[in-house]
Design a protein around this motif. Structure first.
Motif, PDB file in Angstrom:
ATOM      1  N   CYS A 156       0.821  -1.220   0.000  1.00 14.00           N
ATOM      2  CA  CYS A 156       0.000   0.000   0.000  1.00 14.00           C
ATOM      3  C   CYS A 156       0.850   1.263   0.000  1.00 14.00           C
ATOM      4  N   ALA A 157       2.030   1.197   0.596  1.00 12.77           N
ATOM      5  CA  ALA A 157       2.874   2.381   0.689  1.00 12.77           C
ATOM      6  C   ALA A 157       3.624   2.653  -0.610  1.00 12.77           C
ATOM      7  N   ALA A 158       3.777   1.627  -1.447  1.00 12.21           N
ATOM      8  CA  ALA A 158       4.533   1.785  -2.687  1.00 12.21           C
ATOM      9  C   ALA A 158       3.699   2.472  -3.756  1.00 12.21           C
ATOM     10  N   GLN A 159       4.387   2.979  -4.754  1.00 15.78           N
ATOM     11  CA  GLN A 159       3.710   3.619  -5.878  1.00 15.78           C
ATOM     12  C   GLN A 159       3.204   2.587  -6.879  1.00 15.78           C
ATOM     13  N   ASP A 160       4.003   1.547  -7.102  1.00 16.68           N
ATOM     14  CA  ASP A 160       3.650   0.492  -8.047  1.00 16.68           C
ATOM     15  C   ASP A 160       3.795  -0.860  -7.362  1.00 16.68           C
ATOM     16  N   ILE A 161       2.907  -1.788  -7.704  1.00 17.89           N
ATOM     17  CA  ILE A 161       2.933  -3.132  -7.132  1.00 17.89           C
ATOM     18  C   ILE A 161       3.103  -4.129  -8.269  1.00 17.89           C
ATOM     19  N   VAL A 162       4.117  -4.975  -8.143  1.00 16.16           N
ATOM     20  CA  VAL A 162       4.357  -6.047  -9.099  1.00 16.16           C
ATOM     21  C   VAL A 162       4.046  -7.371  -8.415  1.00 16.16           C
ATOM     22  N   LYS A 186      -7.950  -2.263   0.733  1.00 18.97           N
ATOM     23  CA  LYS A 186      -7.061  -1.098   0.667  1.00 18.97           C
ATOM     24  C   LYS A 186      -7.285  -0.234  -0.566  1.00 18.97           C
ATOM     25  N   ALA A 187      -8.265  -0.599  -1.386  1.00 24.43           N
ATOM     26  CA  ALA A 187      -8.653   0.194  -2.565  1.00 24.43           C
ATOM     27  C   ALA A 187      -7.519   0.353  -3.574  1.00 24.43           C
ATOM     28  N   VAL A 188      -6.629  -0.615  -3.645  1.00 26.19           N
ATOM     29  CA  VAL A 188      -5.590  -0.615  -4.680  1.00 26.19           C
ATOM     30  C   VAL A 188      -6.225  -1.119  -5.967  1.00 26.19           C
ATOM     31  N   CYS A 189      -6.026  -0.399  -7.054  1.00 21.59           N
ATOM     32  CA  CYS A 189      -6.724  -0.769  -8.286  1.00 21.59           C
ATOM     33  C   CYS A 189      -5.795  -1.068  -9.455  1.00 21.59           C
ATOM     34  N   ARG A 190      -4.486  -0.845  -9.302  1.00 26.46           N
ATOM     35  CA  ARG A 190      -3.547  -1.078 -10.407  1.00 26.46           C
ATOM     36  C   ARG A 190      -2.479  -2.079  -9.969  1.00 26.46           C
ATOM     37  N   PHE A 191      -2.224  -3.081 -10.811  1.00 23.12           N
ATOM     38  CA  PHE A 191      -1.205  -4.087 -10.530  1.00 23.12           C
ATOM     39  C   PHE A 191      -0.455  -4.424 -11.815  1.00 23.12           C
ATOM     40  N   HIS A 192       0.850  -4.620 -11.670  1.00 26.56           N
ATOM     41  CA  HIS A 192       1.662  -5.177 -12.746  1.00 26.56           C
ATOM     42  C   HIS A 192       1.898  -6.645 -12.404  1.00 26.56           C
ATOM     43  N   VAL A 193       1.891  -7.500 -13.406  1.00 28.77           N
ATOM     44  CA  VAL A 193       2.057  -8.936 -13.184  1.00 28.77           C
ATOM     45  C   VAL A 193       3.239  -9.452 -13.991  1.00 28.77           C
TER      46      VAL A 193
END
Length: 297
Positions: A156-162, A186-193
């Motif tokens: 949650c603290a990071a800008q981007d999540i992989v 946590k309402a995170v809506c963007r992920f890189h896979v």
């Protein structure tokens, strides 16, 4: 509104804000639903690939009680985050240098307390980072596997999540569970896979589509296929030699794939927001820990 000075011991957060304004950094959390999918190997090689592009890269081993980054690179740290938080040294004293000038913050091995830091101890990281004289262009956070509070807080603290996933039912199921928790709670809506240990490009795409299909059906999230890392005997050989494959065998197929991952990072939009820059990373992490621990204000 809570008083940060009660948690951080004064103007430590202000120091991080000041440094961040001078040189904002991209913070990328590398996560996985389960262990054994090659998450740390991806963190290490992606970090080196970015450093080879000329970026200042800082790799944080955030599996705080079970350090793996230094082991993967054959390094023997004398000082770790445990010594930093105990006041025995500064963060810069504990930094290790890896290939291509990569800077590494090593975690402690076999210290149970490090895996369960409280809010005050996380706040101590703010103070540690406020003393840094060189702010990186990119910070890679190699988190532990799973959906523990520390993993969720770091993400949650990071800008981007992989999110790292391989072609195994348990890996897909647990990756979806991680994305679900981050999305719904946590309402995170963007992920890189990143699809790892893949036979070929088509197989990697199919693994991603399995995960994306379930996520599209049940969650309001956007998943981006960052790329695939293939099965590669040179990668296995590098691990056995405690070397990064991108440094030891730069022309092999897995090393080339890591370079492509690094190139894709340059194409990501830079979101300048409280979850995005280095000056907010540890503040957001401490905020998450305060919310997670009843009675901590």
């Amino acid at each position: 509104m809570s008083d940060d000075s009660n948690i951080t011991g004064g103007n430590q957060a202000d120091g991080v804000r000041t440094l961040g304004r001078r040189n904002p950094a991209r913070v990328i959390a590398i996560a996985s639903g389960k262990g054994g999918v090659g998450k740390t190997n991806i963190s290490v090689n992606l970090s080196i690939a970015l450093a080879q592009q000329g970026k200042r890269v800082l790799l944080l081993d955030a599996d705080l009680g079970l350090a793996n980054v230094d082991v993967l690179l054959g390094l023997s740290p004398k000082l770790t985050l445990h010594h930093v938080l105990s006041g025995e040294c500064t963060l810069e004293d504990a930094l290790l240098e890896g290939p291509a000038g990569l800077q590494i913050i090593p975690a402690a091995t076999g210290i149970k307390k490090m895996a369960n830091l409280d809010s005050g101890e996380y706040a101590g990281l703010i103070h540690a980072f406020s003393g840094m004289t060189q702010i990186p262009d990119v910070m890679i956070v190699d988190s532990a596997a799973g959906i523990s509070e520390s993993v969720i807080g770091l993400a949650c603290a990071a800008q981007d999540i992989v999110v790292v996933v391989c072609d195994e039912p348990a890996s897909l199921t647990d990756a979806y569970a991680l994305i679900k928790v981050l999305s719904l709670e946590k309402a995170v809506c963007r992920f890189h896979v990143v699809t790892n240990m893949i036979q070929n490009i088509d197989a990697g795409r199919k693994v991603f589509e399995k995960l994306a299909g379930v996520a599209d059906r049940f969650l309001e999230v956007t998943l981006d296929h960052m790329g695939s890392i293939p099965h590669d005997e040179y990668l296995i050989r590098a691990i056995q030699q405690q070397k990064a494959v991108i440094d030891k065998y730069p022309s092999c197929k897995s090393a080339v794939a890591f370079k492509k991952l690094a190139e894709s990072v340059d194409k990501w939009p830079f979101y300048s927001n409280p979850n995005g820059d280095l000056q907010f990373f540890f503040e957001q992490l401490v905020s998450h820990r305060r919310a997670a621990i009843p009675g901590v204000l």
